[in-house]
Write an enzyme that holds these catalytic residues in place. Sequence first.
Site, PDB file in Angstrom:
ATOM      1  N   ASP A 124       0.864  -1.180   0.000  1.00 15.00           N
ATOM      2  CA  ASP A 124       0.000   0.000   0.000  1.00 15.00           C
ATOM      3  C   ASP A 124       0.901   1.230   0.000  1.00 15.00           C
ATOM      4  O   ASP A 124       1.696   1.418   0.914  1.00 15.00           O
ATOM      5  CB  ASP A 124      -0.909   0.003   1.230  1.00 15.00           C
ATOM      6  N   ALA A 158     -11.443  -3.311  -8.600  1.00 12.82           N
ATOM      7  CA  ALA A 158     -11.281  -1.917  -8.140  1.00 12.82           C
ATOM      8  C   ALA A 158     -11.912  -0.967  -9.164  1.00 12.82           C
ATOM      9  O   ALA A 158     -13.105  -0.689  -9.100  1.00 12.82           O
ATOM     10  CB  ALA A 158      -9.804  -1.629  -7.912  1.00 12.82           C
ATOM     11  N   ARG A 159     -11.132  -0.524 -10.123  1.00 13.86           N
ATOM     12  CA  ARG A 159     -11.664   0.318 -11.197  1.00 13.86           C
ATOM     13  C   ARG A 159     -11.001  -0.074 -12.516  1.00 13.86           C
ATOM     14  O   ARG A 159      -9.778  -0.269 -12.578  1.00 13.86           O
ATOM     15  CB  ARG A 159     -11.375   1.803 -10.929  1.00 13.86           C
ATOM     16  N   ASP A 168     -14.182  -7.508 -12.795  1.00 10.13           N
ATOM     17  CA  ASP A 168     -15.526  -7.035 -12.435  1.00 10.13           C
ATOM     18  C   ASP A 168     -15.734  -5.608 -12.931  1.00 10.13           C
ATOM     19  O   ASP A 168     -16.872  -5.130 -12.966  1.00 10.13           O
ATOM     20  CB  ASP A 168     -15.713  -7.089 -10.908  1.00 10.13           C
ATOM     21  N   GLU A 182     -17.158   0.935 -19.331  1.00 11.66           N
ATOM     22  CA  GLU A 182     -18.244   0.091 -18.853  1.00 11.66           C
ATOM     23  C   GLU A 182     -19.546   0.386 -19.580  1.00 11.66           C
ATOM     24  O   GLU A 182     -19.710   1.465 -20.144  1.00 11.66           O
ATOM     25  CB  GLU A 182     -18.408   0.266 -17.331  1.00 11.66           C
ATOM     26  N   HIS A 223     -19.547  -5.048 -12.897  1.00 10.40           N
ATOM     27  CA  HIS A 223     -19.340  -4.121 -11.758  1.00 10.40           C
ATOM     28  C   HIS A 223     -20.366  -4.379 -10.641  1.00 10.40           C
ATOM     29  O   HIS A 223     -21.083  -3.474 -10.212  1.00 10.40           O
ATOM     30  CB  HIS A 223     -19.417  -2.659 -12.262  1.00 10.40           C
ATOM     31  N   GLY A 240     -19.289  -6.413  -7.896  1.00 10.98           N
ATOM     32  CA  GLY A 240     -18.521  -6.921  -6.750  1.00 10.98           C
ATOM     33  C   GLY A 240     -19.007  -6.349  -5.430  1.00 10.98           C
ATOM     34  O   GLY A 240     -19.101  -7.054  -4.424  1.00 10.98           O
TER      35      GLY A 240
HETATM   36  O1  LIG Z   1     -18.546   1.150  -3.936  1.00 14.63           O
HETATM   37  C1  LIG Z   1     -17.930   1.277  -5.006  1.00 14.63           C
HETATM   38  O2  LIG Z   1     -16.895   1.934  -5.124  1.00 14.63           O
HETATM   39  C2  LIG Z   1     -18.448   0.616  -6.183  1.00 14.63           C
HETATM   40  O3  LIG Z   1     -17.714   0.393  -7.118  1.00 14.63           O
HETATM   41  C3  LIG Z   1     -19.891   0.329  -6.270  1.00 14.63           C
HETATM   42  O4  LIG Z   1     -20.363   1.116  -7.319  1.00 14.63           O
HETATM   43  P1  LIG Z   1     -21.884   1.606  -7.347  1.00 14.63           P
HETATM   44  O5  LIG Z   1     -22.041   2.573  -6.223  1.00 14.63           O
HETATM   45  O6  LIG Z   1     -22.747   0.391  -7.166  1.00 14.63           O
HETATM   46  O7  LIG Z   1     -22.063   2.226  -8.702  1.00 14.63           O
END
Ligand SMILES: O=C(O)C(=O)COP(=O)(O)O
Length: 309
Positions: free
Chosen positions: A171, A229-230, A254, A259, A284, A286
């Site tokens: 980290d 994550a992203r 995910d 997207e 997305h 997760g």
């Molecule tokens: O909590 C997060 O960062 C997420 O990725 C969940 O995304 P969302 O709020 O469901 O669009």
Amino acid sequence: MNKKILIIDDLHPTFKEKAIALGFEVDDLPLITRAETLAVIKDYIGIAVRTKFRINKELFDLAPNLKFVARAGAGLDNIDETIAAERNIQLINAPEGNRDAVGEHAIGLLLSLMNNFRKADSEIRNGIWDREANRGYELKGKTVGIIGYGFMGQSFAKKLSGFDVNVLAYDKYKTGFSDAYAREVSMEEIVKHSDVLSLHIPLTKETKQMVNEEYLYHFKKPIFFINSARGEIVNTSAVINKIKEGKILGAGLDVLETEKFPALNEQSWFDDLKKSGKVILTPHVGGWTFDSYRKISEVLAQKLEEIKL
Ligand SMILES: O=C(O)C(=O)COP(=O)(O)O
């Protein structure tokens, strides 16, 4: 002082109920558009969002009374944090509400990849019974490298604890965090020892496209790669190249660089992802379970109670 909150996304009713009990007036308008939001935001001291649209300068400029943004989720990348800080607009989020969902989902992706679940299932549906091509790997004895040891990274590490794996975590913003579930190491050690790489970092200017050809090149062993994550942290074409070279044994994604449809169809890498038997894709979700839907709202309501107005 007016105490009006505008909810612009689908949040579990707990948040609204608790906010009302705390003396806030709440407009719960999950279907409101961006244009409609901009037209009314001046009346509110708080806005509650998920990821429907960007909470940026344009919105902040029209919101002279805004005191806080409540993000019903973890990632703050859809909120302009710098401007919020300049204007003393507080940000609250709820990673405690979906960390279990993300940790379990990442485990699910990893086990599915290591055992070819998606490919094997689709082969059988197409009349193919191939045991050899679907021989899997065990997690036991492997080294799992976690990048980012916040709520999500820690959750994933904890869920791994029954699998007899060696868990390493890096980290950039924390030190001294080794615990019962992971050992703190440098990025070099992650790259050198990992059989699995899992991302649990936020999307920032620094992390955008961090996982690219060059980064992946340095891994010493072939890896299973998990991204919950992203998507924009990863250069998807590089991941595809590394799958073709055999340096990535499987990728569980995910989140994607781009997207949703139809935009996804336009991406040059999307066909390769679809065709690969070594890729598992989820939309997305997760952090988005039936359980986390409620927990996120509970956590956010708790933080609303603690906020200083
Ligand atoms: O909590 C997060 O960062 C997420 O990725 C969940 O995304 P969302 O709020 O469901 O669009």
